[in-house]
Design a protein around this motif. Structure first.
Motif, mmCIF file in Angstrom:
data_model
loop_
_atom_site.group_PDB
_atom_site.id
_atom_site.type_symbol
_atom_site.label_atom_id
_atom_site.label_comp_id
_atom_site.label_asym_id
_atom_site.label_seq_id
_atom_site.Cartn_x
_atom_site.Cartn_y
_atom_site.Cartn_z
ATOM 1 N N GLU A 1 0.701 -1.520 -0.308
ATOM 2 C CA GLU A 1 -0.130 0.441 -0.047
ATOM 3 C C GLU A 1 0.762 1.313 0.220
ATOM 4 N N LEU A 2 1.879 1.315 0.523
ATOM 5 C CA LEU A 2 3.004 2.363 0.697
ATOM 6 C C LEU A 2 2.839 3.077 -0.998
ATOM 7 N N VAL A 3 3.868 2.010 -1.533
ATOM 8 C CA VAL A 3 5.042 2.305 -2.415
ATOM 9 C C VAL A 3 3.235 2.489 -3.645
ATOM 10 N N ARG A 4 2.500 1.799 -3.509
ATOM 11 C CA ARG A 4 0.980 2.556 -4.337
ATOM 12 C C ARG A 4 0.984 4.267 -4.055
ATOM 13 N N ALA B 1 8.005 -6.761 -4.983
ATOM 14 C CA ALA B 1 6.871 -6.930 -5.350
ATOM 15 C C ALA B 1 5.613 -6.253 -6.542
ATOM 16 N N ALA B 2 4.907 -5.303 -5.329
ATOM 17 C CA ALA B 2 3.906 -4.091 -5.402
ATOM 18 C C ALA B 2 4.906 -2.949 -6.295
ATOM 19 N N LEU B 3 5.786 -2.693 -6.442
ATOM 20 C CA LEU B 3 6.281 -0.784 -6.505
ATOM 21 C C LEU B 3 5.462 -0.723 -8.528
ATOM 22 N N PRO B 4 4.963 -0.293 -8.296
ATOM 23 C CA PRO B 4 4.520 1.092 -9.941
ATOM 24 C C PRO B 4 5.434 1.211 -10.605
#
Length: 285
Positions: free
Chosen positions: A20-23, A49-52
């Motif tokens: 959530e932080l990176v998003r 893994a979630a890095l936009p």
């Protein structure tokens, strides 16, 4: 380029998960964000893994230190998270967090506050438990109006009625360990006097001589006079100047990117680091 070099997730005492932080950082228009959870690197995998696409992640940690009885935090960037000496020290600090938090709960109960360890553990979840989790419990119970209001002499501030010390690293040793792991060090919010006693400028000068790379100047806990003084100190000592939100999600009022670091300073931090490299986003999951 907008660069925020001090943010927390649920891996320590933030309320956003690392993903959530990176998003949220991308949604806030940041180009670079640093994940600097307290004494842990546990959020790295999820954040990467979630890095936009379009957002770069700087891996780091905020290390708990103490000098001459004064608590301080040292931001460490782009170090090798598996380097044995620094890893062992981080684990020593982190392992002391649970007995310390239990001690604060016990002291609060002695003061008549109906807080429980189960409540604090629920608030902390999988994160490294710390004073902000205990403070959140006080907010839930209506004892104080906000997390910041819990950090006073009446409650959880250094030397406060419910304060319990924990293992903290000597900052000179922390600088040595981070350097040995290929990282870069920045003294976090050195002028945050409302948190308690601050480290004298003479000690900051000694840290600079020992290899400290920079000081965090633009921060919500620094008024304009403090920022001017710290910029002058940094110039005198040849230290980098950073700015950061110290974002904790809903636990603090500050927004991602509310304070930022000059892109040239960010570039210098990446040039000095040898332990790890910034991670560019490729779209996340």
């Amino acid at each position: 380029m907008r660069v925020d070099l001090h943010c927390h997730s649920t891996a320590s005492d933030g309320t956003d998960t690392p993903a959530e932080l990176v998003r949220n950082a991308a949604a806030a228009g940041l180009d670079v964000v640093a994940l600097t959870d307290h004494d842990t690197t546990r959020g790295y995998g999820e954040a990467i893994a979630a890095l936009p696409a379009g957002l770069t992640l700087v891996t780091g940690a905020e290390l708990s230190c103490r000098i001459d009885g004064v608590s301080m935090h040292l931001l460490a960037y782009l170090f090798d998270p598996e380097e044995p000496e620094l890893l062992a020290e981080r684990e020593l600090v982190r392992d002391d967090r649970v007995p310390r938090a239990r001690g604060m709960v016990a002291r609060l109960q002695e003061l008549g506050v109906p807080v429980t360890w189960e409540q604090v553990a629920r608030i902390a979840g999988d994160g490294s438990v710390g004073r902000p989790h205990v403070a959140t419990a006080l907010v839930e119970l209506g004892v104080v109006a906000s997390v910041d209001d819990a950090f006073t002499g009446d409650w959880l501030a250094d030397g406060g009625r419910a304060y319990v010390p924990k293992h903290e690293t000597d900052p000179f040793e922390a600088i040595r360990l981070v350097k040995g792991a290929g990282g870069v060090t920045v003294f976090a919010h050195p002028g945050a006097s409302k948190r308690g006693r601050t480290v004298p400028e003479s000690a900051i000068a000694e840290m600079a001589a020992a290899g400290l790379d920079g000081i965090e100047v633009d921060h919500m806990d620094h008024d304009e006079d403090t920022r001017v003084r710290l910029r002058g100190l940094a110039a005198d000592l040849g230290l980098l100047v950073t700015g950061s939100s110290d974002y904790h999600g809903s636990r603090k009022t500050v927004a991602l990117g509310e304070y930022t670091t000059d892109p040239e300073v960010y570039g210098e931090i990446t040039r000095r680091a040898t332990g790890a490299f910034p991670v560019p986003g490729t779209g996340g999951i």
